[in-house]
Write an enzyme that holds these catalytic residues in place. Structure first.
Site, PDB file in Angstrom:
ATOM      1  N   LYS A  11      -2.947  -3.293 -32.965  1.00  0.00           N
ATOM      2  CA  LYS A  11      -4.232  -2.899 -32.519  1.00  0.00           C
ATOM      3  C   LYS A  11      -4.745  -3.201 -31.196  1.00  0.00           C
ATOM      4  O   LYS A  11      -4.418  -4.318 -30.893  1.00  0.00           O
ATOM      5  CB  LYS A  11      -5.180  -2.873 -33.574  1.00  0.00           C
ATOM      6  CG  LYS A  11      -6.399  -1.942 -33.547  1.00  0.00           C
ATOM      7  CD  LYS A  11      -5.964  -0.516 -34.308  1.00  0.00           C
ATOM      8  CE  LYS A  11      -7.136   0.366 -34.139  1.00  0.00           C
ATOM      9  NZ  LYS A  11      -6.740   1.587 -34.818  1.00  0.00           N
ATOM     10  N   ASP A  57      -7.823   5.912 -31.208  1.00  0.00           N
ATOM     11  CA  ASP A  57      -8.808   5.441 -32.249  1.00  0.00           C
ATOM     12  C   ASP A  57     -10.071   5.864 -31.673  1.00  0.00           C
ATOM     13  O   ASP A  57     -10.122   6.823 -30.769  1.00  0.00           O
ATOM     14  CB  ASP A  57      -8.751   4.125 -32.424  1.00  0.00           C
ATOM     15  CG  ASP A  57      -9.498   3.571 -33.609  1.00  0.00           C
ATOM     16  OD1 ASP A  57      -8.832   3.630 -34.771  1.00  0.00           O
ATOM     17  OD2 ASP A  57     -10.261   2.844 -33.526  1.00  0.00           O
TER      18      ASP A  57
HETATM   19  P1  NDP Z   1     -13.710   9.461 -32.746  1.00  0.00           P
HETATM   20  O1  NDP Z   1     -14.074   8.499 -31.491  1.00  0.00           O
HETATM   21  O2  NDP Z   1     -13.146  10.612 -32.722  1.00  0.00           O
HETATM   22  O3  NDP Z   1     -15.038   9.750 -33.525  1.00  0.00           O
HETATM   23  C1  NDP Z   1     -16.064   8.787 -34.151  1.00  0.00           C
HETATM   24  C2  NDP Z   1     -16.866   8.975 -34.906  1.00  0.00           C
HETATM   25  O4  NDP Z   1     -17.655   8.044 -35.453  1.00  0.00           O
HETATM   26  C3  NDP Z   1     -17.880   9.770 -33.959  1.00  0.00           C
HETATM   27  O5  NDP Z   1     -18.717  11.013 -34.617  1.00  0.00           O
HETATM   28  C4  NDP Z   1     -18.922   8.765 -33.573  1.00  0.00           C
HETATM   29  O6  NDP Z   1     -20.317   9.141 -33.206  1.00  0.00           O
HETATM   30  C5  NDP Z   1     -19.115   8.091 -34.974  1.00  0.00           C
HETATM   31  N1  NDP Z   1     -19.171   6.631 -34.705  1.00  0.00           N
HETATM   32  C6  NDP Z   1     -18.745   5.670 -34.091  1.00  0.00           C
HETATM   33  N2  NDP Z   1     -19.195   4.466 -34.024  1.00  0.00           N
HETATM   34  C7  NDP Z   1     -20.330   4.836 -34.853  1.00  0.00           C
HETATM   35  C8  NDP Z   1     -21.161   3.744 -35.309  1.00  0.00           C
HETATM   36  N3  NDP Z   1     -21.163   2.555 -35.018  1.00  0.00           N
HETATM   37  N4  NDP Z   1     -22.152   4.172 -36.155  1.00  0.00           N
HETATM   38  C9  NDP Z   1     -22.277   5.529 -36.470  1.00  0.00           C
HETATM   39  N5  NDP Z   1     -21.320   6.333 -36.116  1.00  0.00           N
HETATM   40  C10 NDP Z   1     -20.343   5.996 -35.131  1.00  0.00           C
HETATM   41  O7  NDP Z   1     -12.935   8.179 -33.593  1.00  0.00           O
HETATM   42  P2  NDP Z   1     -11.954   8.707 -34.918  1.00  0.00           P
HETATM   43  O8  NDP Z   1     -12.198   9.978 -35.630  1.00  0.00           O
HETATM   44  O9  NDP Z   1     -10.530   8.829 -34.367  1.00  0.00           O
HETATM   45  O10 NDP Z   1     -12.018   7.136 -35.761  1.00  0.00           O
HETATM   46  C11 NDP Z   1     -13.094   7.255 -36.908  1.00  0.00           C
HETATM   47  C12 NDP Z   1     -12.502   6.272 -37.728  1.00  0.00           C
HETATM   48  O11 NDP Z   1     -11.229   6.537 -38.440  1.00  0.00           O
HETATM   49  C13 NDP Z   1     -12.653   4.876 -37.173  1.00  0.00           C
HETATM   50  O12 NDP Z   1     -12.755   3.900 -37.939  1.00  0.00           O
HETATM   51  C14 NDP Z   1     -10.832   4.770 -36.861  1.00  0.00           C
HETATM   52  O13 NDP Z   1     -10.579   3.290 -36.829  1.00  0.00           O
HETATM   53  C15 NDP Z   1     -10.280   5.344 -38.347  1.00  0.00           C
HETATM   54  N6  NDP Z   1      -9.033   5.868 -37.956  1.00  0.00           N
HETATM   55  C16 NDP Z   1      -8.712   6.836 -37.122  1.00  0.00           C
HETATM   56  C17 NDP Z   1      -7.378   7.300 -36.984  1.00  0.00           C
HETATM   57  C18 NDP Z   1      -7.012   8.226 -36.095  1.00  0.00           C
HETATM   58  O14 NDP Z   1      -5.818   9.008 -36.049  1.00  0.00           O
HETATM   59  N7  NDP Z   1      -7.826   8.864 -34.891  1.00  0.00           N
HETATM   60  C19 NDP Z   1      -6.446   6.851 -37.914  1.00  0.00           C
HETATM   61  C20 NDP Z   1      -6.841   6.002 -38.861  1.00  0.00           C
HETATM   62  C21 NDP Z   1      -8.109   5.487 -38.964  1.00  0.00           C
HETATM   63  P3  NDP Z   1     -20.735   9.321 -31.536  1.00  0.00           P
HETATM   64  O15 NDP Z   1     -20.104  10.741 -31.267  1.00  0.00           O
HETATM   65  O16 NDP Z   1     -22.035   9.247 -31.766  1.00  0.00           O
HETATM   66  O17 NDP Z   1     -19.852   7.994 -31.097  1.00  0.00           O
END
Ligand code: NDP
Length: 450
Positions: A130, A170
């Site tokens: 990571k 991510d």
């Molecule tokens: P994105 O950046 O596309 O989206 C993240 C989302 O979470 C946004 O809506 C963001 O809001 C919100 N967010 C981020 N930080 C916070 C916080 N501190 N408090 C509240 N909301 C928050 O990321 P992903 O969708 O790719 O990832 C989301 C989760 O899934 C993570 O935990 C990641 O590790 C996990 N994951 C992702 C994978 C992937 O393929 N992308 C694979 C496996 C797991 P805002 O727009 O305001 O920042």
């Protein structure tokens, strides 16, 4: 020999905390695994003698570097970049890159450690890593993001490669960032190889990669429900996040006949009692990925919905919950509130979104609860399939990939059943941890002491 004494959870954790001071998320992730894996290790002393858990909690190596770039005003900016190469016992290091101001070594070690188990569960030959940076893409121009990505890759390129380490996206790293980084990698190495996944279709990307984590999460919930003779169809669902994972988790819930009541971002959540249908979801996808707007704008567009500023969606009554935003976004009180309001299943799209006390509440209540390392493994699984397609220089069809994804999520569910059955219930935490552990541990044993 003292090394052959049974492992004791508290002693093991004390040592880990002493060696990794201040890395609270890493401590939390290891504790959750150690709690279920240590009893298994004590029943199988070969793992104890070979110190497998001690070795699995120490990354193979950690690379930390300076990333210097120029903003649009010509000011020099400095960020910190990381790559934690955690474990390559069963394949090249594989795992995402996160760009977010909260990124630090402890966060990336928690994510890399979790990735070890997740990648093992996918049945594909992938080790775990990571990385990322404390860079915030929010509010930056495209050119600034490009210059940052190029500077980041200039250093990272020395440490990755298609048979060494294959990063993906991510939080904060989507198609735009992967494209800039892949372009820079290709330029520096003068070769076209699949050193990153999540690429665009035009240059080696895979169909359904962007949908895979969210779709996989909904499929996993469907598998858990199927095992009890039920399904998502007709269920009220609460989803957090509105990024990549949340968007496609919501889409698959809609495909499977569920009703999506909420989505959120870091500023609050929207509640739409009439349900977020495909048209409304398309609006959110455009809002978050193209316009890079805020979820609050949804409530302006759809007046039947309401925006709750600074709140998380767990107070909304639902049958099923899908935390898809970030780590520790669901605490003990919120877990109990979900239970009181009738929630019967939780499937994590994010990594470690539920605090440990919340997980305990779900397990004690005996509801269906899937930890992210099992339920969100669909993303890395399709990344693995992107690597295969790059190696054989072919692209598979959408239908073929979706069938493979479905099959992999079913297989992960079966592995959880194998190790997690407790009477007529399934402890998916134990099932995922032990199943993920066994494959990596057997490979490490076979290699001897390295
Ligand atoms: P994105 O950046 O596309 O989206 C993240 C989302 O979470 C946004 O809506 C963001 O809001 C919100 N967010 C981020 N930080 C916070 C916080 N501190 N408090 C509240 N909301 C928050 O990321 P992903 O969708 O790719 O990832 C989301 C989760 O899934 C993570 O935990 C990641 O590790 C996990 N994951 C992702 C994978 C992937 O393929 N992308 C694979 C496996 C797991 P805002 O727009 O305001 O920042």
């Amino acid at each position: 020999m003292s090394e052959n004494k049974p492992l004791v959870l508290d002693e093991f954790m004390n040592g880990l905390v002493r060696r990794n001071p201040g890395e609270t998320e890493f401590h939390q992730a290891v504790h959750e695994v150690a709690e279920t894996v240590i009893p298994y290790i004590n029943e199988n002393p070969k793992y104890r003698t070979a110190q497998i858990l001690e070795r699995m909690t120490e990354p193979d190596r950690t690379i930390i570097f300076r990333v210097c770039w120029e903003d649009d005003e010509g000011h020099v900016r400095t960020n910190r970049g990381y790559r934690v190469q955690f474990n390559n016992a069963i394949g090249p290091y594989k795992g995402g890159l996160r760009f977010h101001p909260s990124v630090n070594l402890g966060v990336l070690k928690f994510l890399g450690f979790e990735q070890t188990f997740k990648n093992s569960l996918t049945t594909l030959p992938m080790g775990a890593g990571k990385g990322g940076a404390d860079f915030n893409p929010k509010g930056k121009s495209d050119r600034e993001v490009m210059r940052f990505c190029q500077a980041f890759m200039t250093e990272l390129s020395k440490h990755i490669g298609e048979v060494v380490d294959v990063p993906a996206g991510d939080i904060g790293v989507g198609a735009r960032e992967i494209s800039y980084m892949f372009g820079q990698y290709k330029r520096l190495k003068n070769e076209f190889t699949g050193a990153l996944t999540g690429k665009a279709l035009e240059f080696g990307g895979s169909l359904i990669r962007k949908e895979a984590t969210g779709y996989g999460n909904a499929y996993f919930m469907e598998e858990m429900l199927k095992n009890k003779g039920d399904s998502i169809s007709g269920k009220n669902c609460v989803v957090s996040g509105s990024g990549n994972v949340a968007q496609f988790c919501a889409e698959k819930i809609i495909h499977l006949g569920g009703k999506v009541l909420t989505m959120s971002d870091s500023s609050g959540f929207v509640h739409d009692p009439s349900g977020i249908d495909q048209d409304k979801l398309n609006y959110i996808i455009d809002l978050k990925t193209v316009k890079r707007g805020r979820i609050s704008e949804y409530a302006d567009k759809y007046p039947e919905s309401k925006f709750h500023e600074g709140k998380r969606p767990w107070s909304i009554s639902c049958d099923l919950a899908f935390p898809c935003a970030t780590q520790n976004e669901l605490n003990e009180d919120e877990a109990k509130l979900l239970l009181v309001n009738g929630c019967k299943g939780v499937s994590e799209g994010a990594n470690m979104p539920t605090e440990e006390a919340g997980v305990k509440a779900f397990l004690e209540a005996g509801i269906l609860y899937a930890p992210g390392k099992a339920s969100n493994a669909g993303g890395v699984a399709v990344s693995g399939l992107e690597m295969t397609q790059n190696s054989i220089r072919l692209s598979w069809s959408r239908e073929e990939l979706e069938e493979r994804l479905k099959g992999i999520m079913r297989d992960i569910h079966n592995q959880c059943l194998k190790y997690g059955k407790e009477g007529d219930k399934v402890n998916y935490v134990k099932g995922a941890n032990v199943a993920g552990f066994v494959k990596v541990a057997e490979a490490m044993l076979a290699y001897g002491v390295i």
